[in-house]
Design an enzyme around this catalytic site. Structure first.
Site, PDB file in Angstrom:
ATOM      1  N   ARG A   1      13.263  21.621  45.362  1.00 28.82           N
ATOM      2  CA  ARG A   1      13.990  22.881  45.140  1.00 28.82           C
ATOM      3  C   ARG A   1      15.170  22.819  46.110  1.00 28.82           C
ATOM      4  O   ARG A   1      14.977  22.543  47.297  1.00 28.82           O
ATOM      5  CB  ARG A   1      13.127  24.091  45.481  1.00 28.82           C
ATOM      6  CG  ARG A   1      13.963  25.389  45.473  1.00 28.82           C
ATOM      7  CD  ARG A   1      13.228  26.561  46.127  1.00 28.82           C
ATOM      8  NE  ARG A   1      12.014  26.907  45.441  1.00 28.82           N
ATOM      9  CZ  ARG A   1      10.938  27.410  46.064  1.00 28.82           C
ATOM     10  NH1 ARG A   1      10.951  27.608  47.364  1.00 28.82           N
ATOM     11  NH2 ARG A   1       9.846  27.694  45.382  1.00 28.82           N
TER      12      ARG A   1
ATOM     13  N   ASP B   1       7.529  25.283  50.823  1.00 24.83           N
ATOM     14  CA  ASP B   1       8.734  26.018  51.228  1.00 24.83           C
ATOM     15  C   ASP B   1       9.267  25.407  52.528  1.00 24.83           C
ATOM     16  O   ASP B   1       8.498  24.881  53.332  1.00 24.83           O
ATOM     17  CB  ASP B   1       8.392  27.493  51.501  1.00 24.83           C
ATOM     18  CG  ASP B   1       8.357  28.336  50.225  1.00 24.83           C
ATOM     19  OD1 ASP B   1       8.768  27.856  49.170  1.00 24.83           O
ATOM     20  OD2 ASP B   1       7.917  29.496  50.322  1.00 24.83           O
TER      21      ASP B   1
HETATM   22  C1  LIG Z   1      13.603  30.546  44.326  1.00 22.00           C
HETATM   23  C2  LIG Z   1      14.114  30.545  45.737  1.00 22.00           C
HETATM   24  C3  LIG Z   1      13.342  29.990  46.743  1.00 22.00           C
HETATM   25  C4  LIG Z   1      13.827  29.935  48.053  1.00 22.00           C
HETATM   26  N1  LIG Z   1      13.112  29.255  49.012  1.00 22.00           N
HETATM   27  C5  LIG Z   1      13.647  29.105  50.238  1.00 22.00           C
HETATM   28  C6  LIG Z   1      13.023  28.286  51.227  1.00 22.00           C
HETATM   29  O1  LIG Z   1      11.967  27.695  51.014  1.00 22.00           O
HETATM   30  N2  LIG Z   1      13.624  28.171  52.447  1.00 22.00           N
HETATM   31  C7  LIG Z   1      14.815  28.791  52.724  1.00 22.00           C
HETATM   32  O2  LIG Z   1      15.334  28.613  53.840  1.00 22.00           O
HETATM   33  N3  LIG Z   1      15.411  29.582  51.819  1.00 22.00           N
HETATM   34  C8  LIG Z   1      14.867  29.748  50.587  1.00 22.00           C
HETATM   35  N4  LIG Z   1      15.511  30.517  49.664  1.00 22.00           N
HETATM   36  C9  LIG Z   1      16.634  31.400  50.071  1.00 22.00           C
HETATM   37  C10 LIG Z   1      17.961  30.685  49.994  1.00 22.00           C
HETATM   38  O3  LIG Z   1      18.028  29.693  50.981  1.00 22.00           O
HETATM   39  C11 LIG Z   1      19.132  31.655  50.195  1.00 22.00           C
HETATM   40  O4  LIG Z   1      19.059  32.252  51.439  1.00 22.00           O
HETATM   41  C12 LIG Z   1      19.231  32.760  49.160  1.00 22.00           C
HETATM   42  O5  LIG Z   1      18.890  32.302  47.887  1.00 22.00           O
HETATM   43  C13 LIG Z   1      20.665  33.311  49.101  1.00 22.00           C
HETATM   44  O6  LIG Z   1      21.562  32.295  48.767  1.00 22.00           O
HETATM   45  P1  LIG Z   1      22.352  32.183  47.372  1.00 22.00           P
HETATM   46  O7  LIG Z   1      22.458  30.751  47.017  1.00 22.00           O
HETATM   47  O8  LIG Z   1      21.690  33.048  46.360  1.00 22.00           O
HETATM   48  O9  LIG Z   1      23.821  32.640  47.680  1.00 22.00           O
HETATM   49  P2  LIG Z   1      24.401  33.942  48.393  1.00 22.00           P
HETATM   50  O10 LIG Z   1      25.870  33.693  48.460  1.00 22.00           O
HETATM   51  O11 LIG Z   1      23.679  34.238  49.648  1.00 22.00           O
HETATM   52  O12 LIG Z   1      24.078  35.077  47.362  1.00 22.00           O
HETATM   53  C14 LIG Z   1      24.812  35.272  46.176  1.00 22.00           C
HETATM   54  C15 LIG Z   1      24.610  36.723  45.760  1.00 22.00           C
HETATM   55  O13 LIG Z   1      23.230  36.911  45.351  1.00 22.00           O
HETATM   56  C16 LIG Z   1      22.742  38.166  45.796  1.00 22.00           C
HETATM   57  N5  LIG Z   1      21.633  37.940  46.736  1.00 22.00           N
HETATM   58  C17 LIG Z   1      21.291  36.774  47.326  1.00 22.00           C
HETATM   59  N6  LIG Z   1      20.174  36.914  48.069  1.00 22.00           N
HETATM   60  C18 LIG Z   1      19.796  38.229  47.964  1.00 22.00           C
HETATM   61  C19 LIG Z   1      18.713  39.010  48.474  1.00 22.00           C
HETATM   62  N7  LIG Z   1      17.770  38.482  49.276  1.00 22.00           N
HETATM   63  N8  LIG Z   1      18.635  40.318  48.129  1.00 22.00           N
HETATM   64  C20 LIG Z   1      19.565  40.881  47.299  1.00 22.00           C
HETATM   65  N9  LIG Z   1      20.609  40.187  46.771  1.00 22.00           N
HETATM   66  C21 LIG Z   1      20.732  38.878  47.094  1.00 22.00           C
HETATM   67  C22 LIG Z   1      23.907  38.881  46.451  1.00 22.00           C
HETATM   68  O14 LIG Z   1      24.545  39.654  45.469  1.00 22.00           O
HETATM   69  C23 LIG Z   1      24.808  37.743  46.882  1.00 22.00           C
HETATM   70  O15 LIG Z   1      26.147  38.128  46.988  1.00 22.00           O
HETATM   71  C24 LIG Z   1      15.070  30.538  48.349  1.00 22.00           C
HETATM   72  C25 LIG Z   1      15.835  31.113  47.334  1.00 22.00           C
HETATM   73  C26 LIG Z   1      15.391  31.107  46.046  1.00 22.00           C
HETATM   74  C27 LIG Z   1      16.251  31.678  44.974  1.00 22.00           C
END
Ligand SMILES: Cc1cc2nc3c(=O)[nH]c(=O)nc-3n(C[C@H](O)[C@H](O)[C@H](O)COP(=O)(O)OP(=O)(O)OC[C@H]3O[C@@H](n4cnc5c(N)ncnc54)[C@H](O)[C@@H]3O)c2cc1C
Length: 303
Positions: free
Chosen positions: A179, A124
């Protein structure tokens, strides 16, 4: 302001109250809850990756507990025919406190996990003070376990595109496995794009370079706009399905996940669990109060 106030208030609330919204995002406190959640996801057609909750340990001795937990879990996943795919935050193994010990833990886990067919460790990615040392960690293990280790890249960092191009140039003999996510930590304009659309554009730029360069990509996003753009580009460019999978967080946008599975595209759910769930939930919120909006939405839809 409202978001910050809620984020500050949550640690003071009873655990049972906070659990009411956290349970949607976290499998539970122990291995049994994790194994049953993983089975449920498998039955829906999703693959999984497991994250034991914990990060930024203050004393290197704390790392031993997390190491033992992962080592205990690996054979249990294999016995139940669940993916042996785990995600580990290097700060949990004390990367900044004792690099040698941290590397030893990754080595032992990778040596153990590589004996399983689906054995895989995702490193991660944490805040930008970790980026260079986590890339270095990946490079170290890539050479010994090229099929079993992968790295997370954050689209919001200015440096990320250059980082992946450099890795691809340096290791043409390996099938690099990334990822790609937007990035969850609060970063300053000195290091990261702040504008939502700029982050999306960076995401697309990096993803295209990865897929055209022959990397395997875990496309980790719940942003429907981005998912549509990606699916369209993948189709237009005949990118084979074996080159990518979509990834999502447990409990987030279930319908998006199911619609991807319905298209026969591989989807992996990131499932956190562990006794540290309370500290994890409240700390994350204090770091990034913008998440309060998402949580409030889910709180009101709790069953
Ligand atoms: C499998 C996976 C692994 C990840 N690993 C890392 C990592 O190693 N390091 C790192 O910095 N980040 C990690 N992340 C988090 C990532 O960086 C984002 O912060 C997160 O996924 C939100 O971004 P988004 O692309 O979904 O878009 P956004 O525009 O933030 O979200 C789109 C929509 O998804 C929904 N949503 C998104 N996140 C959430 C939540 N937490 N709770 C409820 N609803 C939500 C909301 O409806 C939002 O409007 C990971 C995410 C995923 C999916």
């Amino acid at each position: 302001m409202f978001q910050t106030t809620i984020a500050k208030l949550l640690p003071k609330l009873p655990e049972s109250f906070v659990w009411r919204f956290s349970k949607k995002y976290i499998a539970g406190k122990d291995q049994e809850s994790l194994l049953s959640k993983a089975k449920i996801e498998n039955e829906k057609g999703a693959n999984i990756t497991v994250d034991i909750l914990g990060e930024e340990i203050q004393n290197i001795e704390e790392a031993a507990y997390f190491f033992d937990q992962y080592m205990e879990l690996i054979p249990k996943l294999a016995d139940k025919n669940i993916d042996v795919n785990i995600s580990i935050k290097p700060s949990m193994f004390g990367l900044k406190l004792d690099k040698e010990r941290c590397y030893q833990y990754y080595e032992q886990i990778l040596s153990h996990i590589s004996q399983h067919e689906s054995g895989f460790v995702r490193i991660d990615m944490e805040d930008s003070s970790y980026t260079s040392i986590e890339i270095e960690l990946y490079e170290h293990f890539l050479q010994k376990y090229p099929k079993n280790v992968g790295l997370v890249i954050q689209a919001y960092l200015y440096r990320s595109h250059k980082d992946i191009l450099q890795l691809m140039e340096k290791y043409p003999e390996y099938h690099l496995n990334f990822r790609l996510c937007k990035g969850i930590y609060v970063e300053t304009p000195e290091h990261a794009y702040q504008d939502k659309q700029e982050v999306r554009e960076s995401y697309l730029r990096i993803l295209k370079s990865m897929l055209k360069g022959g990397c395997y990509v875990g496309i980790a996003t719940h942003d429907s706009w981005l998912v549509d753009m990606i699916l369209q580009w993948i189709k237009e460019n005949n990118i084979p399905t074996k080159s990518y999978e979509f990834q999502c967080l447990c409990g987030v946008k279930e319908n998006l996940k199911l619609s991807i599975i319905k298209k026969n595209i591989k989807n992996r759910v990131y499932i956190p669990y562990g006794k540290n769930w309370f500290a994890y939930s409240t700390r994350r919120l204090k770091e990034n109060p913008k998440m309060v909006n998402d949580i409030i939405k889910s709180f009101f839809s709790c069953k």
